[in-house]
Scaffold this motif. Structure first.
Motif, PDB file in Angstrom:
ATOM      1  N   VAL A   6       0.862  -1.184   0.000  1.00  0.00           N
ATOM      2  CA  VAL A   6       0.000   0.000   0.000  1.00  0.00           C
ATOM      3  C   VAL A   6       0.899   1.235   0.000  1.00  0.00           C
ATOM      4  O   VAL A   6       1.738   1.403   0.895  1.00  0.00           O
ATOM      5  CB  VAL A   6      -0.935   0.002   1.217  1.00  0.00           C
ATOM      6  N   LEU A   7       0.745   2.092  -1.012  1.00  0.00           N
ATOM      7  CA  LEU A   7       1.605   3.254  -1.198  1.00  0.00           C
ATOM      8  C   LEU A   7       0.883   4.518  -0.750  1.00  0.00           C
ATOM      9  O   LEU A   7      -0.202   4.828  -1.253  1.00  0.00           O
ATOM     10  CB  LEU A   7       2.007   3.399  -2.668  1.00  0.00           C
ATOM     11  N   THR A   8       1.501   5.261   0.171  1.00  0.00           N
ATOM     12  CA  THR A   8       0.891   6.489   0.687  1.00  0.00           C
ATOM     13  C   THR A   8       1.913   7.617   0.715  1.00  0.00           C
ATOM     14  O   THR A   8       2.785   7.649   1.583  1.00  0.00           O
ATOM     15  CB  THR A   8       0.325   6.274   2.100  1.00  0.00           C
ATOM     16  N   PRO A   9       1.828   8.554  -0.240  1.00  0.00           N
ATOM     17  CA  PRO A   9       2.638   9.766  -0.135  1.00  0.00           C
ATOM     18  C   PRO A   9       1.994  10.706   0.887  1.00  0.00           C
ATOM     19  O   PRO A   9       0.767  10.744   1.019  1.00  0.00           O
ATOM     20  CB  PRO A   9       2.569  10.355  -1.548  1.00  0.00           C
ATOM     21  N   VAL A  10       2.811  11.465   1.611  1.00  0.00           N
ATOM     22  CA  VAL A  10       2.268  12.312   2.675  1.00  0.00           C
ATOM     23  C   VAL A  10       3.197  13.490   2.903  1.00  0.00           C
ATOM     24  O   VAL A  10       4.403  13.409   2.644  1.00  0.00           O
ATOM     25  CB  VAL A  10       2.086  11.491   3.983  1.00  0.00           C
ATOM     26  N   GLU A  35      -0.471 -10.893   3.306  1.00  0.00           N
ATOM     27  CA  GLU A  35       0.006  -9.880   4.227  1.00  0.00           C
ATOM     28  C   GLU A  35       0.054  -8.541   3.497  1.00  0.00           C
ATOM     29  O   GLU A  35       0.034  -8.484   2.263  1.00  0.00           O
ATOM     30  CB  GLU A  35       1.404 -10.222   4.759  1.00  0.00           C
ATOM     31  N   LEU A  36       0.118  -7.455   4.287  1.00  0.00           N
ATOM     32  CA  LEU A  36       0.272  -6.134   3.682  1.00  0.00           C
ATOM     33  C   LEU A  36       1.494  -5.436   4.264  1.00  0.00           C
ATOM     34  O   LEU A  36       1.908  -5.699   5.387  1.00  0.00           O
ATOM     35  CB  LEU A  36      -0.984  -5.288   3.862  1.00  0.00           C
ATOM     36  N   GLU A  37       2.070  -4.564   3.447  1.00  0.00           N
ATOM     37  CA  GLU A  37       3.065  -3.620   3.915  1.00  0.00           C
ATOM     38  C   GLU A  37       2.581  -2.232   3.534  1.00  0.00           C
ATOM     39  O   GLU A  37       1.982  -2.037   2.474  1.00  0.00           O
ATOM     40  CB  GLU A  37       4.438  -3.895   3.312  1.00  0.00           C
ATOM     41  N   TRP A  38       2.835  -1.266   4.413  1.00  0.00           N
ATOM     42  CA  TRP A  38       2.383   0.115   4.188  1.00  0.00           C
ATOM     43  C   TRP A  38       3.615   0.976   3.972  1.00  0.00           C
ATOM     44  O   TRP A  38       4.393   1.200   4.900  1.00  0.00           O
ATOM     45  CB  TRP A  38       1.580   0.590   5.388  1.00  0.00           C
ATOM     46  N   LEU A  39       3.799   1.434   2.747  1.00  0.00           N
ATOM     47  CA  LEU A  39       4.953   2.231   2.379  1.00  0.00           C
ATOM     48  C   LEU A  39       4.563   3.703   2.449  1.00  0.00           C
ATOM     49  O   LEU A  39       3.939   4.243   1.530  1.00  0.00           O
ATOM     50  CB  LEU A  39       5.435   1.855   0.986  1.00  0.00           C
ATOM     51  N   VAL A  40       4.892   4.337   3.563  1.00  0.00           N
ATOM     52  CA  VAL A  40       4.603   5.750   3.767  1.00  0.00           C
ATOM     53  C   VAL A  40       5.823   6.542   3.308  1.00  0.00           C
ATOM     54  O   VAL A  40       6.924   6.369   3.824  1.00  0.00           O
ATOM     55  CB  VAL A  40       4.283   6.043   5.243  1.00  0.00           C
ATOM     56  N   GLN A  41       5.606   7.399   2.317  1.00  0.00           N
ATOM     57  CA  GLN A  41       6.690   8.176   1.724  1.00  0.00           C
ATOM     58  C   GLN A  41       6.440   9.655   2.000  1.00  0.00           C
ATOM     59  O   GLN A  41       5.547  10.267   1.411  1.00  0.00           O
ATOM     60  CB  GLN A  41       6.759   7.923   0.214  1.00  0.00           C
ATOM     61  N   LEU A  89      -3.276   4.455  -1.540  1.00  0.00           N
ATOM     62  CA  LEU A  89      -4.089   5.029  -0.459  1.00  0.00           C
ATOM     63  C   LEU A  89      -3.539   6.411  -0.166  1.00  0.00           C
ATOM     64  O   LEU A  89      -2.438   6.548   0.383  1.00  0.00           O
ATOM     65  CB  LEU A  89      -4.033   4.163   0.799  1.00  0.00           C
ATOM     66  N   ASP A  90      -4.271   7.447  -0.535  1.00  0.00           N
ATOM     67  CA  ASP A  90      -3.838   8.804  -0.212  1.00  0.00           C
ATOM     68  C   ASP A  90      -3.926   9.030   1.285  1.00  0.00           C
ATOM     69  O   ASP A  90      -4.754   8.422   1.981  1.00  0.00           O
ATOM     70  CB  ASP A  90      -4.685   9.833  -0.967  1.00  0.00           C
ATOM     71  N   SER A  91      -3.100   9.926   1.795  1.00  0.00           N
ATOM     72  CA  SER A  91      -2.953  10.088   3.244  1.00  0.00           C
ATOM     73  C   SER A  91      -4.214  10.580   3.927  1.00  0.00           C
ATOM     74  O   SER A  91      -4.388  10.380   5.138  1.00  0.00           O
ATOM     75  CB  SER A  91      -1.804  11.048   3.547  1.00  0.00           C
ATOM     76  N   ASP A  92      -5.119  11.217   3.187  1.00  0.00           N
ATOM     77  CA  ASP A  92      -6.338  11.733   3.803  1.00  0.00           C
ATOM     78  C   ASP A  92      -7.571  10.887   3.484  1.00  0.00           C
ATOM     79  O   ASP A  92      -8.693  11.276   3.816  1.00  0.00           O
ATOM     80  CB  ASP A  92      -6.585  13.189   3.396  1.00  0.00           C
ATOM     81  N   ASP A  93      -7.372   9.735   2.860  1.00  0.00           N
ATOM     82  CA  ASP A  93      -8.498   8.850   2.544  1.00  0.00           C
ATOM     83  C   ASP A  93      -8.513   7.651   3.484  1.00  0.00           C
ATOM     84  O   ASP A  93      -7.573   7.411   4.240  1.00  0.00           O
ATOM     85  CB  ASP A  93      -8.427   8.397   1.088  1.00  0.00           C
ATOM     86  N   LEU A  94      -9.587   6.871   3.405  1.00  0.00           N
ATOM     87  CA  LEU A  94      -9.775   5.715   4.285  1.00  0.00           C
ATOM     88  C   LEU A  94     -10.221   4.510   3.474  1.00  0.00           C
ATOM     89  O   LEU A  94     -11.001   4.651   2.526  1.00  0.00           O
ATOM     90  CB  LEU A  94     -10.849   6.007   5.343  1.00  0.00           C
TER      91      LEU A  94
END
Length: 248
Positions: A6-10, A35-41, A89-94
């Protein structure tokens, strides 16, 4: 074990929203064995965003160290992705609890597809939801169908923020595009013109409406026409070349 990335730029001002996005990921009900990994960039230097992200055991946080823009941040996250599928997944979405399961199961049920888009509700500032009609009927979306809809309507008619796609296919098209606006749409049209996709019938995510969102800022429409021209040119070039991507 299969993995979805899951890619999330922030950026630094989104820490509060990012926490809610992370909680929505923590509540995902994945298919057995996944499984999931959350890549917060973080698009900029390390900030308090890191402390929020690192509350979650499944996160892999990284800061760019400079402000490069949302599409470059997505691509840097893409470079770190270990999953066979990537989800935006954008940082302000759910995400709603069944979102990732719905996408994974679509790939299992339809081996030809390379991308799955999601149906959304708007999430208003008072936490109420507003539904809106999808421009497409649920089910298989053959190559060229979504892109023709965009050409005919003259507007970005694709729900890009709910995209799940095969990682290899996204990489083959260079990830997100450096258009002034609509770099996500430029990727989606490449996928949709050359590969089959799928639209589930379920609502799987919430698009948050708030005063600080980028698309609501003054000046957002600047260079919109030029960006759409680039997107139309991309569709036309793919059609002239007859590009099609085979089944995965």
């Amino acid at each position: 074990m299969p993995l979805i990335s899951v890619l999330t730029p922030v950026h630094a001002e989104r820490a509060e929203f990012l926490a809610a996005a992370g909680e929505s990921l923590a509540g995902q009900r994945l298919p057995a064995g996944w499984e999931l990994e959350w890549l917060v960039q973080e698009d900029g230097p390390r900030s308090a965003v890191a402390d929020v992200a690192e509350r979650f055991s499944f996160v892999r946080y990284q800061a760019n160290g400079e402000t490069l823009g949302v599409n470059i941040a997505r691509n840097v996250a893409l470079s770190r992705a270990g999953g066979s599928l990537v989800h935006v997944l954008d940082s302000d979405d759910l995400l709603l609890p069944g979102a990732l399961r719905t996408a994974v199961e679509a790939f299992d049920a339809h081996p030809r597809i390379h991308w799955v888009t999601g149906q959304a509700h708007d999430l208003l500032p008072d936490e109420t939801r507003l539904s809106f009609a999808s421009p497409l009927e649920p089910g298989m979306i053959e190559p060229g169908v979504l892109t023709q809809l965009i050409l005919d309507s003259g507007r970005p008619a694709a729900p890009c923020a709910g995209l799940t796609a095969r990682t290899e296919t996204v990489r083959a098209f260079g990830g997100w595009v450096a258009t002034p606006r609509g770099g996500d749409l430029a990727l989606v049209v490449a996928l949709a013109e050359t590969t089959p996709g799928f639209l589930p019938s379920e609502v799987t995510w919430l698009y948050r409406r708030h005063p600080g969102q980028i698309t609501g800022q003054a000046g957002w429409t600047r260079l919109q026409d030029e960006s759409m021209a680039l997107i139309r040119q991309r569709i036309a070039a793919l059609r002239r070349l007859g590009v099609r991507v085979g089944a995965a």
